[in-house]
Design a protein around this motif. Structure first.
Motif, PDB file in Angstrom:
ATOM      1  N   LYS A  56      47.676  14.668  14.342  1.00  0.00           N
ATOM      2  CA  LYS A  56      48.150  13.865  15.438  1.00  0.00           C
ATOM      3  C   LYS A  56      48.971  12.620  15.156  1.00  0.00           C
ATOM      4  CE  LYS A  56      43.991  10.866  14.876  1.00  0.00           C
ATOM      5  NZ  LYS A  56      42.668  10.523  15.551  1.00  0.00           N
ATOM      6  N   SER A  57      49.365  12.542  13.909  1.00  0.00           N
ATOM      7  CA  SER A  57      50.186  11.420  13.531  1.00  0.00           C
ATOM      8  C   SER A  57      50.871  11.532  12.378  1.00  0.00           C
ATOM      9  CB  SER A  57      49.261  10.167  13.261  1.00  0.00           C
ATOM     10  OG  SER A  57      48.487  10.171  12.318  1.00  0.00           O
ATOM     11  N   ARG A  58      52.049  10.990  12.215  1.00  0.00           N
ATOM     12  CA  ARG A  58      52.892  11.332  10.893  1.00  0.00           C
ATOM     13  C   ARG A  58      51.959  10.893   9.543  1.00  0.00           C
ATOM     14  NH1 ARG A  58      59.210   9.976  11.036  1.00  0.00           N
ATOM     15  NH2 ARG A  58      58.920  11.731  12.497  1.00  0.00           N
ATOM     16  N   LEU A  59      52.476  11.464   8.710  1.00  0.00           N
ATOM     17  CA  LEU A  59      51.959  11.382   7.589  1.00  0.00           C
ATOM     18  C   LEU A  59      52.794  11.546   6.190  1.00  0.00           C
ATOM     19  CD1 LEU A  59      48.828  10.889   6.685  1.00  0.00           C
ATOM     20  CD2 LEU A  59      48.528  13.632   6.107  1.00  0.00           C
ATOM     21  N   LYS A  60      52.547  10.585   5.405  1.00  0.00           N
ATOM     22  CA  LYS A  60      53.617  10.460   4.173  1.00  0.00           C
ATOM     23  C   LYS A  60      53.082   9.683   3.146  1.00  0.00           C
ATOM     24  CE  LYS A  60      57.776  10.792   1.870  1.00  0.00           C
ATOM     25  NZ  LYS A  60      58.238  11.852   1.537  1.00  0.00           N
ATOM     26  N   ASN A  61      53.239  10.250   1.957  1.00  0.00           N
ATOM     27  CA  ASN A  61      52.486   9.631   0.803  1.00  0.00           C
ATOM     28  C   ASN A  61      51.253   9.049   1.103  1.00  0.00           C
ATOM     29  OD1 ASN A  61      54.747  10.255  -0.703  1.00  0.00           O
ATOM     30  ND2 ASN A  61      56.004   7.946  -0.065  1.00  0.00           N
ATOM     31  N   ALA A  62      50.439   9.860   1.641  1.00  0.00           N
ATOM     32  CA  ALA A  62      48.963   9.329   2.096  1.00  0.00           C
ATOM     33  C   ALA A  62      47.994   9.486   0.892  1.00  0.00           C
ATOM     34  CB  ALA A  62      48.343  10.093   3.309  1.00  0.00           C
ATOM     35  N   THR A  63      46.928   8.684   0.795  1.00  0.00           N
ATOM     36  CA  THR A  63      45.795   8.917  -0.098  1.00  0.00           C
ATOM     37  C   THR A  63      44.784   9.834   0.982  1.00  0.00           C
ATOM     38  OG1 THR A  63      44.400   7.092   1.265  1.00  0.00           O
ATOM     39  CG2 THR A  63      45.722   6.556  -0.673  1.00  0.00           C
ATOM     40  N   PRO A  64      43.768  10.667   0.132  1.00  0.00           N
ATOM     41  CA  PRO A  64      43.091  11.654   0.947  1.00  0.00           C
ATOM     42  C   PRO A  64      42.513  11.154   2.121  1.00  0.00           C
ATOM     43  CG  PRO A  64      42.821  11.867  -1.384  1.00  0.00           C
ATOM     44  CD  PRO A  64      43.731  10.596  -1.383  1.00  0.00           C
ATOM     45  N   GLU A  65      41.937   9.396   2.005  1.00  0.00           N
ATOM     46  CA  GLU A  65      41.386   8.971   3.138  1.00  0.00           C
ATOM     47  C   GLU A  65      42.283   9.019   4.157  1.00  0.00           C
ATOM     48  OE1 GLU A  65      41.310   7.967  -0.062  1.00  0.00           O
ATOM     49  OE2 GLU A  65      39.174   8.769  -0.661  1.00  0.00           O
ATOM     50  N   GLU A  66      43.468   8.229   4.007  1.00  0.00           N
ATOM     51  CA  GLU A  66      44.386   7.919   4.859  1.00  0.00           C
ATOM     52  C   GLU A  66      44.743   9.287   5.667  1.00  0.00           C
ATOM     53  OE1 GLU A  66      46.838   4.328   3.075  1.00  0.00           O
ATOM     54  OE2 GLU A  66      47.344   6.282   2.591  1.00  0.00           O
ATOM     55  N   ALA A  67      44.742  10.478   4.677  1.00  0.00           N
ATOM     56  CA  ALA A  67      45.212  11.895   5.352  1.00  0.00           C
ATOM     57  C   ALA A  67      44.270  12.323   6.553  1.00  0.00           C
ATOM     58  CB  ALA A  67      45.320  12.752   4.249  1.00  0.00           C
ATOM     59  N   GLN A  85      42.370  16.363   0.139  1.00  0.00           N
ATOM     60  CA  GLN A  85      43.245  16.487  -0.898  1.00  0.00           C
ATOM     61  C   GLN A  85      44.395  17.130  -0.777  1.00  0.00           C
ATOM     62  OE1 GLN A  85      39.872  18.290  -3.191  1.00  0.00           O
ATOM     63  NE2 GLN A  85      39.675  16.540  -4.471  1.00  0.00           N
ATOM     64  N   LEU A  86      44.510  18.243  -0.011  1.00  0.00           N
ATOM     65  CA  LEU A  86      45.454  19.155   0.361  1.00  0.00           C
ATOM     66  C   LEU A  86      46.740  18.302   1.059  1.00  0.00           C
ATOM     67  CD1 LEU A  86      43.773  22.484   1.160  1.00  0.00           C
ATOM     68  CD2 LEU A  86      45.370  21.932  -0.939  1.00  0.00           C
ATOM     69  N   LEU A  87      46.058  17.624   2.072  1.00  0.00           N
ATOM     70  CA  LEU A  87      47.125  16.767   3.075  1.00  0.00           C
ATOM     71  C   LEU A  87      47.587  15.816   2.039  1.00  0.00           C
ATOM     72  CD1 LEU A  87      45.043  16.426   6.483  1.00  0.00           C
ATOM     73  CD2 LEU A  87      47.399  17.608   6.169  1.00  0.00           C
ATOM     74  N   SER A  88      46.912  15.077   1.482  1.00  0.00           N
ATOM     75  CA  SER A  88      47.497  14.114   0.582  1.00  0.00           C
ATOM     76  C   SER A  88      48.613  14.594  -0.356  1.00  0.00           C
ATOM     77  CB  SER A  88      46.398  13.367  -0.375  1.00  0.00           C
ATOM     78  OG  SER A  88      47.053  12.510  -1.063  1.00  0.00           O
ATOM     79  N   PHE A  89      48.176  15.847  -0.882  1.00  0.00           N
ATOM     80  CA  PHE A  89      49.184  16.313  -1.864  1.00  0.00           C
ATOM     81  C   PHE A  89      50.405  16.868  -0.874  1.00  0.00           C
ATOM     82  CE2 PHE A  89      50.977  20.208  -3.874  1.00  0.00           C
ATOM     83  CZ  PHE A  89      51.045  19.913  -5.229  1.00  0.00           C
ATOM     84  N   VAL A  90      50.357  17.387  -0.017  1.00  0.00           N
ATOM     85  CA  VAL A  90      51.545  17.997   0.728  1.00  0.00           C
ATOM     86  C   VAL A  90      52.333  16.664   1.393  1.00  0.00           C
ATOM     87  CG1 VAL A  90      52.006  19.130   2.871  1.00  0.00           C
ATOM     88  CG2 VAL A  90      50.535  19.905   1.432  1.00  0.00           C
TER      89      VAL A  90
END
Length: 267
Positions: free
Chosen positions: A131-142, A217-222
């Motif tokens: 629902k929002s942009r994601l860049k260089n996120a931690t797993p919690e932020e992701a 973990q995957l979202l943070s990695f991506v």
């Protein structure tokens, strides 16, 4: 004059769908019975969740894929038993690939078995839509960027995957990414069951807790590889038990707590 009402409280299960309403694509919220829906006022309901006060009867054949992504990011080899059945070596980091946006398919729509392939496989997966942009996120932020969870079938031309050595063609045919039937916005990942059935016969049965890397973990990695945008899709890998389908087969992907994604295979 049309009237609008606020979205139900977050404590209630929220199922978001996209469907043809008056012959036009529309974002809607399914009501508790899942047999009726209300339309969102905004074209961006991940930002504005105001609803029309009028309810309409749901016709499942009008459901569309519940995302309009700029990209579909998929994860391979995320269950140990699937790694074994595919005779792959384990990897130290997630294996990523992209599926073409044109491969997106809605529930109840038909998967086309391409003439170029002699073996097309089903792959049941849990997926998320952002629902929002994601860049260089931690797993919690992701996880704060996740709009909802849904079911996915990562359809694969297995013979072409082996021939090519890379996966773009094998994973990218039109209709090779069915998702749905809708987004569940309050899904909490634990150890829910994930299954695939072909013509009613169970082919895959596992739990999402057996994934090597979870969604956070995957979202943070991506997000450290590429920027993810609203409505982008991440699919999180398939368990063991993959196998072929043929024209006429009915494939069902079920994730406990979400629902059943059903598609027929055709030529």
């Amino acid at each position: 004059m049309m009237s609008w009402v606020s979205v139900p409280p977050r404590s209630k299960k929220m199922r978001i769908a996209r469907l043809l309403h008056n012959h036009k694509p529309c974002w809607v919220m399914l009501m508790e019975s899942v047999n009726t829906y209300r339309c969102f006022e905004s074209d961006e309901p991940w930002n504005d969740q105001t609803l029309d006060s009028k309810s309409f009867a749901l016709k499942p054949e009008l459901l569309l894929a519940p995302a309009i992504p700029t990209k579909i990011v998929a994860v391979g080899l995320n269950y140990k038993e699937h790694i074994k059945e595919m005779a792959h070596e384990s990897t130290k980091e997630p294996v990523l690939f992209l599926k073409a946006n044109s491969s997106l398919l809605g529930p109840n729509q038909k998967i086309v078995h391409p003439a170029a392939s002699t073996r097309v496989d089903y792959e049941a997966e849990l997926a998320v839509v952002l629902k929002s942009r994601l860049k260089n996120a931690t797993p919690e932020e992701a996880m704060k960027a996740v709009w909802g969870h849904t079911c996915c079938n990562d359809v694969t031309a297995r013979d072409l995957q082996k021939i090519d050595g890379q996966w773009t063609r094998a994973k990218g045919f039109d209709t090779f990414c069915p998702i749905g039937p809708y987004l569940v916005t309050d899904f909490v990942e634990k150890d829910q069951k994930i299954k695939c059935r072909v013509n009613g016969e169970e082919k895959q049965s596992s739990t999402i807790g057996l994934r090597i890397w979870n969604t956070a973990q995957l979202l943070s990695f991506v997000s450290h590889v590429m920027t993810l945008d609203p409505l982008d899709i991440l699919t999180t890998g398939t368990p063991s038990g993959v196998g072929p389908v043929k024209p006429g087969d009915i494939v069902e992907v079920e994730v406990e707590g979400i629902g059943i994604l059903k598609n027929e295979v055709t030529q």
